[in-house]
Design a protein around this motif. Structure first.
Motif, PDB file in Angstrom:
ATOM      1  N   MET A   8      31.712  32.348  32.948  1.00  0.00           N
ATOM      2  CA  MET A   8      32.852  32.865  32.186  1.00  0.00           C
ATOM      3  C   MET A   8      34.145  32.517  32.900  1.00  0.00           C
ATOM      4  SD  MET A   8      31.435  36.648  31.070  1.00  0.00           S
ATOM      5  CE  MET A   8      31.014  37.075  32.743  1.00  0.00           C
ATOM      6  N   ASP A   9      35.178  32.274  32.112  1.00  0.00           N
ATOM      7  CA  ASP A   9      36.490  32.005  32.694  1.00  0.00           C
ATOM      8  C   ASP A   9      37.257  33.316  32.860  1.00  0.00           C
ATOM      9  OD1 ASP A   9      37.391  32.724  30.164  1.00  0.00           O
ATOM     10  OD2 ASP A   9      37.813  30.663  29.545  1.00  0.00           O
ATOM     11  N   ARG A  10      38.530  33.214  33.212  1.00  0.00           N
ATOM     12  CA  ARG A  10      39.335  34.409  33.468  1.00  0.00           C
ATOM     13  C   ARG A  10      39.598  35.227  32.199  1.00  0.00           C
ATOM     14  NH1 ARG A  10      41.865  35.376  38.148  1.00  0.00           N
ATOM     15  NH2 ARG A  10      41.556  33.869  39.848  1.00  0.00           N
ATOM     16  N   ASP A  11      39.444  34.613  31.040  1.00  0.00           N
ATOM     17  CA  ASP A  11      39.631  35.338  29.781  1.00  0.00           C
ATOM     18  C   ASP A  11      38.325  35.933  29.266  1.00  0.00           C
ATOM     19  OD1 ASP A  11      42.346  34.725  29.708  1.00  0.00           O
ATOM     20  OD2 ASP A  11      41.959  32.760  28.788  1.00  0.00           O
ATOM     21  N   MET A  12      37.293  35.907  30.113  1.00  0.00           N
ATOM     22  CA  MET A  12      35.966  36.450  29.786  1.00  0.00           C
ATOM     23  C   MET A  12      35.258  35.643  28.700  1.00  0.00           C
ATOM     24  SD  MET A  12      35.766  38.859  31.917  1.00  0.00           S
ATOM     25  CE  MET A  12      37.080  38.838  33.121  1.00  0.00           C
TER      26      MET A  12
ATOM     27  N   ARG B  13      35.967  41.148  36.401  1.00  0.00           N
ATOM     28  CA  ARG B  13      37.349  41.305  36.894  1.00  0.00           C
ATOM     29  C   ARG B  13      37.362  41.652  38.383  1.00  0.00           C
ATOM     30  NH1 ARG B  13      38.064  43.747  31.626  1.00  0.00           N
ATOM     31  NH2 ARG B  13      39.376  42.381  30.340  1.00  0.00           N
ATOM     32  N   ALA B  14      36.411  42.467  38.805  1.00  0.00           N
ATOM     33  CA  ALA B  14      36.333  42.792  40.225  1.00  0.00           C
ATOM     34  C   ALA B  14      35.993  41.559  41.056  1.00  0.00           C
ATOM     35  CB  ALA B  14      35.290  43.886  40.455  1.00  0.00           C
ATOM     36  N   ALA B  15      35.142  40.679  40.534  1.00  0.00           N
ATOM     37  CA  ALA B  15      34.795  39.444  41.240  1.00  0.00           C
ATOM     38  C   ALA B  15      36.004  38.513  41.329  1.00  0.00           C
ATOM     39  CB  ALA B  15      33.631  38.747  40.538  1.00  0.00           C
ATOM     40  N   PHE B  16      36.772  38.395  40.233  1.00  0.00           N
ATOM     41  CA  PHE B  16      37.983  37.575  40.259  1.00  0.00           C
ATOM     42  C   PHE B  16      38.995  38.137  41.253  1.00  0.00           C
ATOM     43  CE2 PHE B  16      36.805  35.873  35.959  1.00  0.00           C
ATOM     44  CZ  PHE B  16      36.887  34.525  36.289  1.00  0.00           C
ATOM     45  N   ALA B  17      39.121  39.451  41.295  1.00  0.00           N
ATOM     46  CA  ALA B  17      40.143  40.076  42.134  1.00  0.00           C
ATOM     47  C   ALA B  17      39.768  40.042  43.619  1.00  0.00           C
ATOM     48  CB  ALA B  17      40.368  41.520  41.697  1.00  0.00           C
TER      49      ALA B  17
ATOM     50  N   ILE C 214      39.708  30.685  42.213  1.00  0.00           N
ATOM     51  CA  ILE C 214      38.572  31.154  41.408  1.00  0.00           C
ATOM     52  C   ILE C 214      38.949  30.995  39.947  1.00  0.00           C
ATOM     53  CG2 ILE C 214      37.027  33.073  40.904  1.00  0.00           C
ATOM     54  CD1 ILE C 214      37.777  34.278  43.586  1.00  0.00           C
ATOM     55  N   GLU C 215      38.343  30.011  39.318  1.00  0.00           N
ATOM     56  CA  GLU C 215      38.631  29.767  37.909  1.00  0.00           C
ATOM     57  C   GLU C 215      37.542  30.299  36.993  1.00  0.00           C
ATOM     58  OE1 GLU C 215      41.422  28.746  36.855  1.00  0.00           O
ATOM     59  OE2 GLU C 215      42.274  28.232  38.801  1.00  0.00           O
ATOM     60  N   SER C 216      36.367  30.581  37.561  1.00  0.00           N
ATOM     61  CA  SER C 216      35.252  31.057  36.731  1.00  0.00           C
ATOM     62  C   SER C 216      34.297  31.870  37.594  1.00  0.00           C
ATOM     63  CB  SER C 216      34.502  29.886  36.091  1.00  0.00           C
ATOM     64  OG  SER C 216      33.967  29.043  37.098  1.00  0.00           O
ATOM     65  N   VAL C 217      33.444  32.593  36.915  1.00  0.00           N
ATOM     66  CA  VAL C 217      32.389  33.352  37.596  1.00  0.00           C
ATOM     67  C   VAL C 217      31.065  33.053  36.919  1.00  0.00           C
ATOM     68  CG1 VAL C 217      33.896  35.215  38.390  1.00  0.00           C
ATOM     69  CG2 VAL C 217      32.803  35.384  36.140  1.00  0.00           C
ATOM     70  N   VAL C 218      29.999  33.173  37.716  1.00  0.00           N
ATOM     71  CA  VAL C 218      28.644  32.983  37.195  1.00  0.00           C
ATOM     72  C   VAL C 218      27.984  34.347  37.081  1.00  0.00           C
ATOM     73  CG1 VAL C 218      26.367  31.999  37.619  1.00  0.00           C
ATOM     74  CG2 VAL C 218      28.414  30.668  38.129  1.00  0.00           C
ATOM     75  N   GLY C 219      27.442  34.624  35.910  1.00  0.00           N
ATOM     76  CA  GLY C 219      26.725  35.878  35.692  1.00  0.00           C
ATOM     77  C   GLY C 219      25.230  35.632  35.604  1.00  0.00           C
ATOM     78  N   ILE C 220      24.470  36.422  36.322  1.00  0.00           N
ATOM     79  CA  ILE C 220      22.997  36.320  36.301  1.00  0.00           C
ATOM     80  C   ILE C 220      22.447  37.700  35.983  1.00  0.00           C
ATOM     81  CG2 ILE C 220      20.925  35.705  37.605  1.00  0.00           C
ATOM     82  CD1 ILE C 220      22.684  34.037  39.440  1.00  0.00           C
TER      83      ILE C 220
END
Length: 669
Positions: free
Chosen positions: A160-164, A207-211, A245-251
């Motif tokens: 996911m990107d910063r806009d979820m 959001r916590a991961a981005f922050a 950090i432009e994106s996060v990986v969710g598992i």
């Protein structure tokens, strides 16, 4: 290839010089990493940049003036020729080739650019891109492996990107509902209509991961096909080489089965805990019940034994009253057997709960065996049974508890006497063999059937359990024998040729190595029948017991020994009596029962010792006190001594023992 207006800096020696003159085309060509060549219409090289000269020159022969075929080799030129011909024909072309360049042991990936130069010939530029292609191949291989793993993973994986919004999802995401995997791309979970609780959990973690730049964890539930499924998830930030950090990986992975197993485990633990509590409660209730049973059985036995002592003093001449003496002997024997049964019950309970403790010390076995034999001679004489002893030991020692070892052989001998008919025989022998002491107890009595022999040492085990059985007992004696022998590190076995063929018991103890620094310990001698009893004349004894029978019988026994006895049923009665006493009439010894209604002996003792005379002092503060109680367990003795009693005696107490104890306590005061 001309560049105008650029300013170049050249490093010469240690100085940096500024030049405003544009470099020549040849200088630019020499700076190129690839091979730059120009050939005429006949394919003869008339220009080569520095890199080409270094790569294609052989020996001292210059590259300019040589043909392309000669410079590249026949195999390599054969692959280049069609592009060279196209250039000479006026057609520009580019291609990526695998060429065996001169000097290489393997083919190189080469990017070829061919440009016509009018009638002057053609320009060739060859750039080695082998490393680039290898890197691309490695990346492609890794991407293939990653996609194979991710696409086939049972876990739900998304990016996911910063806009979820979802940048990537694997097929497993369709486990969350009816939404297809491709429909996730470019949308948020909220836009897809997923449950708000799940959306909120994911967005808060993302959001916590981005922050923070740190991995986040979450748990959520999802109703799938009418069943609640439990999921656990991780959100991992993807950080590039610039720290952005432009994106996060969710598992996310389905933990329903694990949650179910944990729930079952918790339920099992809760049931086990409840069962343990119930078992402990039942064990405490059992122990309390047996303690009460022991108390209620021992209390009347104390009166019986005391009255028997009184009668025995009245009937001094055995010849004049043989029947009375026989009756007294029967009463004392019955009391002794009853006490043994009570002790066996309590010992079995202690064994089952792991509370039976031995006080081991170097113990000479011979005196213990002799004491056990003497303790059953009365039983044997009553049935005209002969006891023969053969001791082939002298001062050999074991590590043992004297009382418990004597209990082992008392049980074996009394068991042999019980099952041997009148006029029979019992044999006891002891000898050493292979660092062990073997004690054998044999009889010519009822014997044991082969079917029952394996169950002989089981608890409550009796071969004849009918209402018409010929022998009494609870079936605990041999059970106790086996466990007591094992607690001493030994073992026991039984043999019998069959019914009416007698029985032999073998008891083995580890032989202890002798050492002069240890004293040999044997059972205490019973001096009551060998020495005259002390006189209690001049001693004042305060007796407190709630049972009238016990008060009366003990008063007669102690008065017969010369003591001045005042018997009270409770503390208030004793305190009222103390108020009437002069200083020389105060008690020298307190004999107090423990289990009494209203106030037990533990509460009575401090009140008696805290009693103040008319002068305001406390003359009984150091008065010795004897706890005479039917509570006979080790914990009861420890509690009595801790509460301030100097001695603890168990009902039924032998009158001779009671007289000796009171005399000792009063004399010490």
């Amino acid at each position: 290839m001309a560049v105008s207006g650029d300013k170049l800096f050249f490093l010469q020696g240690t100085e940096r010089q500024h030049a405003d003159v544009a470099p020549s085309p040849q200088q630019f060509a020499d700076m190129q990493p690839g091979l730059a060549l120009h050939c005429d219409q006949d394919g003869v090289i008339d220009y080569a940049n520095l890199h080409a000269q270094q790569r294609l020159s052989t020996g001292s022969e210059p590259l300019v003036g040589r043909g392309l075929a000669q410079a590249f080799g026949d195999v390599c030129y054969a692959l280049l020729r069609q592009y060279v011909d196209a250039g000479l024909a006026g057609n520009a072309c580019e291609a990526e080739l695998r060429l065996p360049l001169p000097g290489d042991t393997h083919e190189s990936h080469v990017h070829l650019a061919c440009r016509p130069d009018g009638e002057d010939g053609v320009c060739l530029v060859l750039e080695d891109i082998t490393r680039l292609r290898q890197t691309e191949e490695q990346l492609h291989q890794r991407e293939r492996e990653f996609r194979t793993l991710v696409e086939n993973s049972p876990d739900i994986i998304s990016r996911m990107d910063r806009d979820m919004r979802h940048i990537y999802v694997n097929p497993a995401i369709e486990k969350l509902g009816d939404v297809r995997a491709q429909d996730y791309l470019g949308k948020t979970k909220a836009e897809l209509g997923l449950p708000s609780a799940m959306v909120r959990a994911w967005e808060e973690a993302a959001r916590a991961a981005f922050a923070s730049g740190l991995e986040q964890k979450l748990d959520f539930d999802r109703v799938i096909e009418g069943q609640v499924r439990n999921f656990s998830g991780r959100v991992i930030p993807e950080i590039d080489r610039f720290g952005r950090i432009e994106s996060v990986v969710g598992i996310a992975y389905d933990v329903t089965e694990r949650a179910r197993m944990e729930k079952e485990r918790d339920e099992l633990l809760a049931r086990e805990r409840n069962a343990r509590i119930q078992a402990e409660t039942a064990a405490r209730a059992r122990d309390e019940f047996l303690a009460i049973v022991s108390h209620e059985l021992r209390a009347p036995l104390n009166g019986i034994q005391s009255w028997a002592h009184v009668l025995e003093n009245y009937v001094q001449d055995a010849a004049a009253a043989p029947l009375a003496q026989r009756a007294l002997q029967g009463i004392k024997t019955g009391v002794s057997q009853q006490v043994r049964l009570i002790e066996d019950l309590l010992d079995v309970t202690r064994m089952m709960s792991g509370k039976l403790r031995l006080v081991k010390q170097p113990l000479a076995l011979l005196p213990t065996l002799q004491a056990a034999v003497e303790s059953v001679r009365g039983l044997a004489a009553a049935k005209r049974i002969g006891i023969s002893c053969a001791y082939r030991i002298t001062s050999e020692q074991i590590e043992g508890d004297a009382d418990r070892v004597q209990q082992i052989f008392w049980n074996l001998l009394s068991n042999a006497i019980k099952f041997t008919p009148e006029g029979g025989n019992v044999w006891l022998s002891a000898a050493t063999a292979d660092n062990e002491i073997c004690v054998t107890v044999r009889d010519d009595g009822a014997g044991i059937s082969p079917e029952f022999l394996p169950h002989l040492f089981s608890r409550f085990s009796q071969e004849d359990t009918s209402s018409t059985r010929g022998h009494s007992g609870l079936g605990l004696g041999l059970f106790l024998v086996r466990h007591l022998v094992e607690l001493h590190g030994g073992w026991v076995k039984a043999e019998s040729a069959g019914e009416r063929m007698g029985t032999t018991f073998y008891v083995y103890f580890p032989l202890r190595a002798r050492s002069d620094q240890y004293l040999t310990v044997g059972p205490p001698e019973d001096a009551s029948g060998k020495m005259p009893l002390p006189s209690l004349s001049g001693y004042n004894v305060l007796l407190i017991d709630d049972q009238a029978e016990a008060r009366e019988s003990l008063t007669v026994v102690l008065s017969g020994a010369g003591a001045n006895v005042f018997a009270a049923s409770c503390a208030p009665e004793a305190l009222d009596w103390l108020d009437t006493r002069s200083p020389d009439q105060l008690p020298d010894v307190l004999v107090c029962d423990i289990a009494m209604p209203g106030e037990d002996g533990y509460a009575v003792l401090p009140k008696i010792r805290a009693w103040r005379s008319s002068l305001g002092d406390t003359p009984l503060m150091r008065m010795p006190a004897l706890a005479l109680t039917a509570f006979a367990q080790r914990e009861d003795r420890i509690r009595a001594l801790t509460a301030g009693f100097q001695m603890h005696a168990t009902k039924p107490v032998a009158p001779e023992e009671l007289i000796v104890v009171i005399d000792t306590m009063a004399a010490r005061r």
